[in-house]
Design a protein around this motif. Structure first.
Motif, PDB file in Angstrom:
ATOM      1  N   VAL A   1      32.237 -69.017  18.098  1.00 58.16           N
ATOM      2  CA  VAL A   1      33.342 -69.648  18.803  1.00 58.16           C
ATOM      3  C   VAL A   1      34.296 -70.239  17.768  1.00 58.16           C
ATOM      4  O   VAL A   1      33.928 -71.175  17.049  1.00 58.16           O
ATOM      5  CB  VAL A   1      32.836 -70.754  19.750  1.00 58.16           C
ATOM      6  CG1 VAL A   1      34.009 -71.429  20.456  1.00 58.16           C
ATOM      7  CG2 VAL A   1      31.856 -70.183  20.772  1.00 58.16           C
ATOM      8  N   PRO A   2      35.516 -69.699  17.654  1.00 61.32           N
ATOM      9  CA  PRO A   2      36.472 -70.255  16.685  1.00 61.32           C
ATOM     10  C   PRO A   2      37.018 -71.590  17.194  1.00 61.32           C
ATOM     11  O   PRO A   2      37.569 -71.673  18.287  1.00 61.32           O
ATOM     12  CB  PRO A   2      37.574 -69.193  16.616  1.00 61.32           C
ATOM     13  CG  PRO A   2      37.482 -68.472  17.922  1.00 61.32           C
ATOM     14  CD  PRO A   2      36.048 -68.531  18.362  1.00 61.32           C
ATOM     15  N   VAL A   3      36.830 -72.643  16.402  1.00 60.37           N
ATOM     16  CA  VAL A   3      37.189 -73.991  16.827  1.00 60.37           C
ATOM     17  C   VAL A   3      38.209 -74.593  15.870  1.00 60.37           C
ATOM     18  O   VAL A   3      38.042 -74.529  14.650  1.00 60.37           O
ATOM     19  CB  VAL A   3      35.938 -74.903  16.876  1.00 60.37           C
ATOM     20  CG1 VAL A   3      36.328 -76.334  17.269  1.00 60.37           C
ATOM     21  CG2 VAL A   3      34.906 -74.351  17.850  1.00 60.37           C
ATOM     22  N   THR A   4      39.269 -75.149  16.431  1.00 62.25           N
ATOM     23  CA  THR A   4      40.188 -75.988  15.663  1.00 62.25           C
ATOM     24  C   THR A   4      39.685 -77.424  15.788  1.00 62.25           C
ATOM     25  O   THR A   4      39.689 -78.001  16.877  1.00 62.25           O
ATOM     26  CB  THR A   4      41.629 -75.882  16.216  1.00 62.25           C
ATOM     27  OG1 THR A   4      42.056 -74.522  16.136  1.00 62.25           O
ATOM     28  CG2 THR A   4      42.578 -76.770  15.415  1.00 62.25           C
ATOM     29  N   TYR A   5      39.217 -77.972  14.689  1.00 61.01           N
ATOM     30  CA  TYR A   5      38.592 -79.290  14.709  1.00 61.01           C
ATOM     31  C   TYR A   5      39.659 -80.387  14.557  1.00 61.01           C
ATOM     32  O   TYR A   5      39.914 -80.883  13.457  1.00 61.01           O
ATOM     33  CB  TYR A   5      37.535 -79.398  13.616  1.00 61.01           C
ATOM     34  CG  TYR A   5      36.252 -78.677  13.963  1.00 61.01           C
ATOM     35  CD1 TYR A   5      35.306 -79.265  14.799  1.00 61.01           C
ATOM     36  CD2 TYR A   5      35.999 -77.402  13.474  1.00 61.01           C
ATOM     37  CE1 TYR A   5      34.121 -78.610  15.130  1.00 61.01           C
ATOM     38  CE2 TYR A   5      34.817 -76.736  13.799  1.00 61.01           C
ATOM     39  CZ  TYR A   5      33.887 -77.345  14.627  1.00 61.01           C
ATOM     40  OH  TYR A   5      32.720 -76.696  14.962  1.00 61.01           O
ATOM     41  N   ASP A   6      40.257 -80.730  15.695  1.00 56.15           N
ATOM     42  CA  ASP A   6      41.279 -81.777  15.692  1.00 56.15           C
ATOM     43  C   ASP A   6      41.093 -82.726  16.881  1.00 56.15           C
ATOM     44  O   ASP A   6      42.041 -83.370  17.317  1.00 56.15           O
ATOM     45  CB  ASP A   6      42.681 -81.160  15.725  1.00 56.15           C
ATOM     46  CG  ASP A   6      42.916 -80.276  16.954  1.00 56.15           C
ATOM     47  OD1 ASP A   6      41.979 -80.112  17.767  1.00 56.15           O
ATOM     48  OD2 ASP A   6      44.043 -79.764  17.118  1.00 56.15           O
ATOM     49  N   GLY A   7      39.867 -82.827  17.395  1.00 58.45           N
ATOM     50  CA  GLY A   7      39.599 -83.653  18.562  1.00 58.45           C
ATOM     51  C   GLY A   7      39.849 -85.130  18.300  1.00 58.45           C
ATOM     52  O   GLY A   7      39.551 -85.642  17.213  1.00 58.45           O
ATOM     53  N   GLU A   8      40.386 -85.808  19.304  1.00 50.84           N
ATOM     54  CA  GLU A   8      40.756 -87.213  19.120  1.00 50.84           C
ATOM     55  C   GLU A   8      39.557 -88.133  18.944  1.00 50.84           C
ATOM     56  O   GLU A   8      39.707 -89.277  18.497  1.00 50.84           O
ATOM     57  CB  GLU A   8      41.608 -87.694  20.297  1.00 50.84           C
ATOM     58  CG  GLU A   8      40.947 -87.604  21.656  1.00 50.84           C
ATOM     59  CD  GLU A   8      41.914 -87.932  22.776  1.00 50.84           C
ATOM     60  OE1 GLU A   8      42.112 -89.131  23.049  1.00 50.84           O
ATOM     61  OE2 GLU A   8      42.465 -86.985  23.355  1.00 50.84           O
ATOM     62  N   ASP A   9      38.354 -87.657  19.290  1.00 54.01           N
ATOM     63  CA  ASP A   9      37.179 -88.517  19.160  1.00 54.01           C
ATOM     64  C   ASP A   9      36.385 -88.255  17.885  1.00 54.01           C
ATOM     65  O   ASP A   9      35.298 -88.822  17.705  1.00 54.01           O
ATOM     66  CB  ASP A   9      36.260 -88.351  20.372  1.00 54.01           C
ATOM     67  CG  ASP A   9      36.926 -88.788  21.664  1.00 54.01           C
ATOM     68  OD1 ASP A   9      37.683 -89.768  21.630  1.00 54.01           O
ATOM     69  OD2 ASP A   9      36.690 -88.137  22.703  1.00 54.01           O
ATOM     70  N   LEU A  10      36.908 -87.426  16.997  1.00 50.41           N
ATOM     71  CA  LEU A  10      36.203 -87.176  15.733  1.00 50.41           C
ATOM     72  C   LEU A  10      35.888 -88.469  14.979  1.00 50.41           C
ATOM     73  O   LEU A  10      34.771 -88.628  14.466  1.00 50.41           O
ATOM     74  CB  LEU A  10      37.011 -86.225  14.850  1.00 50.41           C
ATOM     75  CG  LEU A  10      36.834 -84.729  15.106  1.00 50.41           C
ATOM     76  CD1 LEU A  10      37.867 -83.933  14.341  1.00 50.41           C
ATOM     77  CD2 LEU A  10      35.426 -84.274  14.742  1.00 50.41           C
ATOM     78  N   PRO A  11      36.830 -89.426  14.900  1.00 47.87           N
ATOM     79  CA  PRO A  11      36.493 -90.681  14.207  1.00 47.87           C
ATOM     80  C   PRO A  11      35.350 -91.443  14.886  1.00 47.87           C
ATOM     81  O   PRO A  11      34.536 -92.077  14.198  1.00 47.87           O
ATOM     82  CB  PRO A  11      37.798 -91.478  14.259  1.00 47.87           C
ATOM     83  CG  PRO A  11      38.866 -90.443  14.371  1.00 47.87           C
ATOM     84  CD  PRO A  11      38.267 -89.371  15.235  1.00 47.87           C
ATOM     85  N   LEU A  12      35.267 -91.373  16.217  1.00 50.75           N
ATOM     86  CA  LEU A  12      34.158 -92.030  16.913  1.00 50.75           C
ATOM     87  C   LEU A  12      32.826 -91.391  16.544  1.00 50.75           C
ATOM     88  O   LEU A  12      31.836 -92.078  16.289  1.00 50.75           O
ATOM     89  CB  LEU A  12      34.362 -91.944  18.428  1.00 50.75           C
ATOM     90  CG  LEU A  12      35.367 -92.902  19.067  1.00 50.75           C
ATOM     91  CD1 LEU A  12      35.484 -92.612  20.561  1.00 50.75           C
ATOM     92  CD2 LEU A  12      34.936 -94.341  18.842  1.00 50.75           C
TER      93      LEU A  12
END
Length: 203
Positions: free
Chosen positions: A83-94
């Motif tokens: 699954v190609p994923v763009t890792y820019d989710g807003e909860d990454l810092p959490l």
């Protein structure tokens, strides 16, 4: 494993852990394909496996009680979906805060993990992916979002998941994919089915 009747034509296997669920799911699917088991549906969940549409539950229960799931063969060919994923989710810092690492390390860990579809639920085509260590479990949001975009890649508890369509949701968003995960015109409609291996690769 414990077994109990469900309705007139069903049996429910209560399992000790997700590994036992997967072992029984694979065994029952194999037995059905070989003609040794008659069941309309075999549905795994977090700690159970449901056999539905069983014409003779008593006879089936006796058969299942005499079976032992085969141990998984690491060398056996297994379907795998990248699954190609763009890792820019807003909860990454959490997520990074819960794991005690920085955001790049979160992405490194997710792309390195070999996930497996444990079961599907919540919404058509929504696959619950196992493979993260228990100590990486993260809590859901205290207040769910009213709308999570289709293709959102997220974490909750011990699972990763991908929203196949827009819906409310309380999982922590880590990225997004353009891959279509559910199409009623496809066979099967869900791209990710129980037992499938999944890699969340960087797009």
């Amino acid at each position: 494993m414990r077994m109990r009747p469900v309705g007139r034509n069903g049996l429910l296997l209560d399992c000790d852990d997700p590994d036992q669920v997967e072992a029984w799911r694979a065994e029952l699917w194999r037995r059905r394909a070989a003609g040794e088991l008659i069941a309309v549906d075999i549905v795994p969940a977090a700690r159970t496996v449901l056999l539905d549409g069983v014409p003779d539950p008593d006879r089936t229960a006796a058969l299942v009680a005499g079976w032992t799931p085969r141990p998984a063969d690491p060398a056996a060919p297994t379907a795998e979906v990248e699954v190609p994923v763009t890792y820019d989710g807003e909860d990454l810092p959490l997520v990074a805060g819960h794991w005690g690492v920085d955001v790049p390390e979160v992405i490194t860990r997710l792309t390195a993990t070999r996930f497996r579809v444990a079961f599907c639920g919540f919404a058509p085509g929504f696959a619950y992916l196992t493979g993260l260590p228990p100590e990486w479990a993260v809590p859901r949001l205290a207040t769910p979002r009213p709308r999570v975009p289709a293709g959102s890649v997220a974490l909750a508890g011990e699972y990763a998941g991908i929203y196949p369509g827009a819906s409310p949701g309380g999982w922590l968003l880590v990225g997004r994919t353009a891959l279509t995960l559910f199409d009623v015109r496809a066979d099967p409609p869900a791209r990710l089915t129980p037992g499938t291996r999944v890699r969340l690769v960087s797009a």
